[in-house]
Motif scaffolding. Structure first.
Motif, PDB file in Angstrom:
ATOM      1  N   ARG A 228     -10.774   4.312  -7.212  1.00  0.00           N
ATOM      2  CA  ARG A 228     -10.871   3.127  -5.671  1.00  0.00           C
ATOM      3  C   ARG A 228      -9.737   2.399  -6.301  1.00  0.00           C
ATOM      4  O   ARG A 228      -8.560   2.061  -5.729  1.00  0.00           O
ATOM      5  CB  ARG A 228     -11.826   2.359  -6.038  1.00  0.00           C
ATOM      6  CG  ARG A 228     -11.689   0.800  -5.112  1.00  0.00           C
ATOM      7  CD  ARG A 228     -13.046  -0.251  -5.593  1.00  0.00           C
ATOM      8  NE  ARG A 228     -13.042  -1.669  -5.002  1.00  0.00           N
ATOM      9  CZ  ARG A 228     -13.245  -2.171  -5.124  1.00  0.00           C
ATOM     10  NH1 ARG A 228     -14.688  -2.087  -6.213  1.00  0.00           N
ATOM     11  NH2 ARG A 228     -13.034  -3.265  -5.067  1.00  0.00           N
ATOM     12  N   VAL A 229      -8.820   1.695  -7.009  1.00  0.00           N
ATOM     13  CA  VAL A 229      -8.069   1.101  -7.682  1.00  0.00           C
ATOM     14  C   VAL A 229      -6.716   2.276  -7.643  1.00  0.00           C
ATOM     15  O   VAL A 229      -5.764   1.669  -6.934  1.00  0.00           O
ATOM     16  CB  VAL A 229      -7.602   1.368  -8.926  1.00  0.00           C
ATOM     17  CG1 VAL A 229      -6.697   0.319  -9.758  1.00  0.00           C
ATOM     18  CG2 VAL A 229      -8.721   0.158  -9.719  1.00  0.00           C
ATOM     19  N   TRP A 230      -7.276   3.596  -8.003  1.00  0.00           N
ATOM     20  CA  TRP A 230      -5.364   4.713  -7.144  1.00  0.00           C
ATOM     21  C   TRP A 230      -4.851   4.276  -6.096  1.00  0.00           C
ATOM     22  O   TRP A 230      -3.837   4.027  -5.380  1.00  0.00           O
ATOM     23  CB  TRP A 230      -5.325   5.773  -7.855  1.00  0.00           C
ATOM     24  CG  TRP A 230      -5.278   6.258  -9.145  1.00  0.00           C
ATOM     25  CD1 TRP A 230      -5.175   5.672 -10.225  1.00  0.00           C
ATOM     26  CD2 TRP A 230      -4.668   7.385  -9.465  1.00  0.00           C
ATOM     27  NE1 TRP A 230      -5.152   6.183 -11.314  1.00  0.00           N
ATOM     28  CE2 TRP A 230      -4.492   7.505 -10.897  1.00  0.00           C
ATOM     29  CE3 TRP A 230      -4.445   8.331  -9.011  1.00  0.00           C
ATOM     30  CZ2 TRP A 230      -4.113   8.248 -11.731  1.00  0.00           C
ATOM     31  CZ3 TRP A 230      -3.811   9.729 -10.000  1.00  0.00           C
ATOM     32  CH2 TRP A 230      -3.516   9.489 -11.299  1.00  0.00           C
ATOM     33  N   CYS A 231      -5.770   4.837  -5.072  1.00  0.00           N
ATOM     34  CA  CYS A 231      -6.113   4.106  -3.793  1.00  0.00           C
ATOM     35  C   CYS A 231      -5.550   2.725  -2.578  1.00  0.00           C
ATOM     36  O   CYS A 231      -4.287   2.798  -2.478  1.00  0.00           O
ATOM     37  CB  CYS A 231      -7.387   4.350  -2.665  1.00  0.00           C
ATOM     38  SG  CYS A 231      -8.240   5.660  -2.382  1.00  0.00           S
ATOM     39  N   TRP A 232      -5.648   1.989  -3.744  1.00  0.00           N
ATOM     40  CA  TRP A 232      -5.556   0.587  -3.819  1.00  0.00           C
ATOM     41  C   TRP A 232      -3.723   0.523  -3.838  1.00  0.00           C
ATOM     42  O   TRP A 232      -2.877  -0.004  -2.316  1.00  0.00           O
ATOM     43  CB  TRP A 232      -5.922  -1.198  -4.447  1.00  0.00           C
ATOM     44  CG  TRP A 232      -5.002  -2.256  -4.082  1.00  0.00           C
ATOM     45  CD1 TRP A 232      -5.168  -2.317  -3.279  1.00  0.00           C
ATOM     46  CD2 TRP A 232      -4.189  -2.464  -5.004  1.00  0.00           C
ATOM     47  NE1 TRP A 232      -4.566  -3.231  -3.559  1.00  0.00           N
ATOM     48  CE2 TRP A 232      -3.898  -3.650  -4.609  1.00  0.00           C
ATOM     49  CE3 TRP A 232      -4.433  -1.679  -7.034  1.00  0.00           C
ATOM     50  CZ2 TRP A 232      -2.615  -4.222  -5.432  1.00  0.00           C
ATOM     51  CZ3 TRP A 232      -3.196  -2.430  -7.016  1.00  0.00           C
ATOM     52  CH2 TRP A 232      -2.692  -3.890  -6.879  1.00  0.00           C
ATOM     53  N   VAL A 233      -3.509   1.041  -5.079  1.00  0.00           N
ATOM     54  CA  VAL A 233      -2.065   1.070  -5.853  1.00  0.00           C
ATOM     55  C   VAL A 233      -1.329   1.752  -4.547  1.00  0.00           C
ATOM     56  O   VAL A 233      -0.266   1.275  -4.246  1.00  0.00           O
ATOM     57  CB  VAL A 233      -1.986   1.797  -7.156  1.00  0.00           C
ATOM     58  CG1 VAL A 233      -0.516   1.027  -7.234  1.00  0.00           C
ATOM     59  CG2 VAL A 233      -2.603   0.803  -7.965  1.00  0.00           C
ATOM     60  N   VAL A 234      -1.621   3.187  -4.061  1.00  0.00           N
ATOM     61  CA  VAL A 234      -0.322   4.008  -3.418  1.00  0.00           C
ATOM     62  C   VAL A 234      -1.176   2.976  -2.432  1.00  0.00           C
ATOM     63  O   VAL A 234       0.592   3.154  -1.477  1.00  0.00           O
ATOM     64  CB  VAL A 234      -1.679   5.029  -3.221  1.00  0.00           C
ATOM     65  CG1 VAL A 234      -1.167   6.090  -2.089  1.00  0.00           C
ATOM     66  CG2 VAL A 234      -1.569   6.269  -4.191  1.00  0.00           C
TER      67      VAL A 234
END
Length: 524
Positions: A228-234
């Motif tokens: 979830r957090v990686w998706c947000w950063v990307v």
């Protein structure tokens, strides 16, 4: 059982109370009855009194049962605390045992490498090593993962085919198991709780850069929230491009099918060299390999200046393992290459990558002067080792439980994290490196030592605390200065090459002319 019995009795008490209330409410009607109804009224009164007595008895029994339950609960809690304490002591003792065994094997390894032993002693040491390697290390996996691979498909304990590396593998296994036992309680759960508290009630669009989030990222994202957090950063790093071209990835995939890219052959060759020990990429027929192929072909059309560079396959593979979505992994690769890393990092001449190696040597001399002097004294060019670290952001150089938290911080903060961790790795093993006095042995150690690191928290602490201060402006200035120097050097080399080529052409022409003069056929 006691709780169920107590609940049943409570229901009986409630029913009896309801009956008493109903009888009391009907009492005025009974009084207005004729004298013939006095006897039933008396019986009803006795029945009510009897019910009251029963109710008091049940109340007393209920208090007694509640008291028993309370005492049993106290005993259970005390027993649980004692059991937990004993388990922690047992884990500590077991970890200590693994540490001692690891030290013992480390001593054997040093004796094996020693040149001062006579043949008999060397044979004895070799026998001791073989005996140590025969013993099976039970329960080597982490307590919550009874398998050989972690959730991302990486081997928890690496396999070494070379005989000399099997001893190192067992030492590493012991260290990992010891570290796991010592840190399974009281470390991971608070981090998980902090992330849960931070993300509670937040939509993905509500995640904004902040000192709190930065601190959480540096501590590592729990596996439950990493995707979830990686998706947000990307998304945050590629938002403008994605909003302009919402179907961009699908269009690139269609283009890849219709128009083969010049890099497609190299991509196909590199597919089967990608994370070969990872269970999701180890099989030639793995769906992940086909997804990876589409991602790399799409990116080669997305960024013609780069096309494809060896190493991009590993970056995309990590993104695919974590994000578990082909399109998200593509955009993660775009974010890394086009928004995080400097321009020309993956182009054919790798100019920016060469610049970063020079910048790294500057930081090494400043942050770890003893180590820098040691490398210089033994003519060690660390870029032969570190170039690949930076190019692929440590993929396949670090154990996955250290690699992924590094990537958490890298995606959020950028390339500073790579420099911090590179210096931290050298600092972590500085004493061991300084003891090595032979160049070839140093190169061999530097090539392998990153895979033997088991304490990721200590490494992160060195990276984000011991390496301070590490201002971004300083990194940018160093890059600009070294880029200017490198470009000047490349121009000089280009001029020298042109001059040498011209001189060589002139000499070749002179040689041809002299050969012509000596050709007897030309005299006729």
């Amino acid at each position: 059982m006691l709780m169920e019995k107590n609940a049943a009795k409570q229901e009986v008490i409630i029913k009896l109370s309801d009956q008493v209330t109903a009888c009391m409410s009907n009492l005025p009607c009974c009084v207005s009855c004729s004298a013939a109804g006095v006897e039933p009224l008396r019986k009803l009164h006795h029945y009510i009194e009897s019910l009251k007595d029963d109710m008091e008895a049940y109340k007393t029994q209920n208090k007694f049962l509640n008291s028993e339950i309370y005492q049993l609960t106290k005993l259970w809690r005390k027993s649980s605390e004692q059991e937990k304490s004993l388990m922690m002591k047992c884990a500590s003792l077991e970890a200590r045992n693994y540490q001692l065994e690891s030290c013992y094997l480390g001593i054997l390894q040093k004796l094996q490498e020693s040149k001062s032993l006579d043949p008999v002693q060397q044979e004895t040491v070799q026998e001791m090593i073989q005996e140590a390697l025969k013993g099976e290390l039970k329960g080597i996996d982490k307590p919550n993962a009874n398998r050989d691979h972690d959730v991302y498909g990486f081997k928890i304990i690496p396999d070494y085919e070379v005989e000399d590396m099997k001893l190192l593998a067992k030492i590493q296994a012991l260290e990992i198991r010891s570290h796991s036992l010592l840190h399974q309680e009281g470390r991971e759960h608070p981090q998980l709780s902090r992330w849960a508290q931070y993300l509670e009630g937040r939509l993905d669009d509500d995640l904004c850069p902040s000192p709190e989030l930065k601190g959480l990222m540096r501590g590592g994202i729990p596996q439950e929230y990493r995707r979830r957090v990686w998706c947000w950063v990307v998304r945050a790093r590629t938002r403008t491009m994605r909003e302009r071209h919402p179907q961009h990835y699908l269009q690139l995939c269609d283009k890849s099918r219709l128009s083969p890219h010049p890099a497609s052959r190299q991509i196909q060759l590199d597919l089967h060299r990608t994370l070969t020990t990872n269970q999701f990429f180890s099989s030639p027929s793995s769906p992940a390999l086909q997804q990876l192929r589409r991602i790399l072909l799409a990116f080669s059309w997305q960024n013609p200046a780069v096309g494809y560079c060896q190493g991009l396959n590993r970056l995309a593979a990590i993104a695919l393992l974590v994000l578990q979505n082909e399109e998200d992994a593509f955009w993660c690769l775009v974010a890394v290459v086009e928004t995080i890393m400097p321009q020309d990092y993956y182009t054919k001449n790798l100019v920016a990558s060469q610049v970063d190696q020079r910048v790294l040597k500057d930081f090494l001399a400043e942050k770890l002067p003893r180590l820098a002097a040691h490398f210089e004294a033994h003519s060690i060019d660390v870029s032969l080792v570190t170039f690949n670290w930076l190019l692929v952001v440590f993929v396949e150089s670090l154990p996955s439980d250290i690699l992924l938290p590094l990537w958490d911080a890298f995606l959020y903060e950028g390339t500073k994290v790579i420099f911090r961790y590179t210096l931290a790795l050298f600092k972590y093993k500085e004493d061991d490196i300084l003891k090595i006095q032979e160049s070839m042995e140093l190169y061999q150690y530097l090539r392998l030592f990153t895979k033997t690191i088991s304490d990721g928290r200590r490494l992160a602490s060195i990276a984000f605390n011991d390496m301070n201060p590490f201002p971004g402006r300083l990194l940018r200035n160093r890059r600009a200065r070294h880029l200017e120097r490198l470009q000047g050097e490349l121009q000089e080399l280009k001029k020298e090459f042109v001059t040498e080529s011209t001189e060589r052409s002139d000499k070749d022409l002179d040689l041809v002319m002299s050969e012509d003069d000596e050709d007897p056929d030309l005299l006729l």
